[in-house]
Write a protein that holds these residues in place. Structure first.
Motif, PDB file in Angstrom:
ATOM      1  N   TYR A 183      -9.196   0.816   9.981  1.00 47.30           N
ATOM      2  CA  TYR A 183     -10.182   0.592   8.759  1.00 47.30           C
ATOM      3  C   TYR A 183     -11.466   0.980   9.417  1.00 47.30           C
ATOM      4  O   TYR A 183     -11.878   1.036  10.523  1.00 47.30           O
TER       5      TYR A 183
ATOM      6  N   LEU B  44       0.874  -1.266   0.045  1.00 42.12           N
ATOM      7  CA  LEU B  44       0.070   0.033  -0.036  1.00 42.12           C
ATOM      8  C   LEU B  44       1.017   1.300  -0.036  1.00 42.12           C
ATOM      9  O   LEU B  44       0.810   2.127  -0.718  1.00 42.12           O
TER      10      LEU B  44
ATOM     11  N   CYS C 298       1.500   4.287  -2.949  1.00 40.19           N
ATOM     12  CA  CYS C 298       1.085   5.655  -2.634  1.00 40.19           C
ATOM     13  C   CYS C 298       2.166   6.619  -3.207  1.00 40.19           C
ATOM     14  O   CYS C 298       1.966   7.911  -3.255  1.00 40.19           O
TER      15      CYS C 298
ATOM     16  N   ASP D  84      -7.521   7.476   3.419  1.00 39.30           N
ATOM     17  CA  ASP D  84      -8.166   7.333   1.919  1.00 39.30           C
ATOM     18  C   ASP D  84      -9.466   7.177   2.185  1.00 39.30           C
ATOM     19  O   ASP D  84     -10.088   5.990   2.804  1.00 39.30           O
TER      20      ASP D  84
ATOM     21  N   SER E   2     -12.199   6.655   0.214  1.00 41.55           N
ATOM     22  CA  SER E   2     -12.801   5.349  -0.624  1.00 41.55           C
ATOM     23  C   SER E   2     -12.474   4.149   0.032  1.00 41.55           C
ATOM     24  O   SER E   2     -13.426   3.238  -0.017  1.00 41.55           O
ATOM     25  N   LYS E   3     -11.628   4.032   0.788  1.00 45.34           N
ATOM     26  CA  LYS E   3     -11.275   2.930   1.309  1.00 45.34           C
ATOM     27  C   LYS E   3     -11.494   2.989   2.844  1.00 45.34           C
ATOM     28  O   LYS E   3     -11.379   1.959   3.521  1.00 45.34           O
ATOM     29  N   ARG E   4     -11.932   4.098   3.420  1.00 48.12           N
ATOM     30  CA  ARG E   4     -12.239   4.222   4.661  1.00 48.12           C
ATOM     31  C   ARG E   4     -11.056   3.830   5.471  1.00 48.12           C
ATOM     32  O   ARG E   4     -11.345   2.839   6.423  1.00 48.12           O
ATOM     33  N   MET E   5      -9.823   4.197   5.334  1.00 50.35           N
ATOM     34  CA  MET E   5      -8.711   3.619   5.855  1.00 50.35           C
ATOM     35  C   MET E   5      -7.797   4.887   6.280  1.00 50.35           C
ATOM     36  O   MET E   5      -7.624   5.727   5.686  1.00 50.35           O
TER      37      MET E   5
END
Length: 192
Positions: free
Chosen positions: A82, A12, A16, A63, A65-68
């Motif tokens: 998360y 990940l 980035c 992020d 969209s990833k709820r992270m």
């Protein structure tokens, strides 16, 4: 399992970073997103005292969209959270007070509130000059008081869905950990 998490986090982190460390514009033209080397917190930035032996975060990436949310130290992920909860209108960059959106772009954790109505909270320095300028051209306020925080005091359990007015909500246990890891002055990049 720990090795798998480390491998996923490293992949990940690698995804980035763009070639050459350039910046790219996101959905908000005035909010520039950094894709290169991680900046160092400003000299003299207040540092909270973490657990003995814990590494402090020097950069955060959210992020949407990833709820992270991933906390980094020297370019390496040290913790990931998360299932983040956002404002009632989670898509898009925050433009105006009351739009219930979470900002996108580069900001800084500028202070903390141990007496928060949401367990604990770390304030994001939204709005910046570009945010204020954009709202002013429409005769509106950009809003403010955007935090990373826990659940409402007295709620008893985690709220369902997106429920904040533009903040980023974690569980109470998660915000307690993040509180110890993140000093004031830490850059935070919020991606769409």
């Amino acid at each position: 399992m720990k090795r798998l998490f480390t491998l996923i986090a490293l992949l990940l982190a690698a995804s980035c970073v763009g070639a050459g460390g350039e910046t790219t514009a996101d959905a908000a033209p005035e909010a520039r997103v950094h894709t290169g080397a991680y900046p160092i917190p400003p000299a003299g930035a207040s540092r909270s005292v973490p657990r003995r032996g814990a590494r402090l975060a020097d950069y955060l990436i959210v992020d949407k969209s990833k709820r992270m949310l991933v906390a980094y130290n020297n370019g390496r992920p040290i913790r990931a959270y998360y299932g983040l909860q956002f404002g009632d209108a989670p898509m898009g960059h925050k433009r105006f007070e009351g739009d219930e959106r979470t900002p996108e772009g580069l900001y800084t954790i500028d202070t903390r509130n141990p007496q928060s109505s949401y367990h604990l909270s770390l304030r994001i320095n939204y709005p910046n000059a570009n945010d204020r300028r954009f709202a002013a051209q429409y005769g509106r306020s950009a809003g403010g008081d955007i935090f990373i925080h826990g659940q409402p005091n007295g709620a008893g359990r985690r709220m369902r869905g997106d429920w904040t007015d533009g903040c980023i909500a974690l569980s109470n246990a998660e915000i307690e950990e993040l509180w110890r890891l993140v000093p004031d002055g830490t850059p935070i990049e919020i991606r769409p």
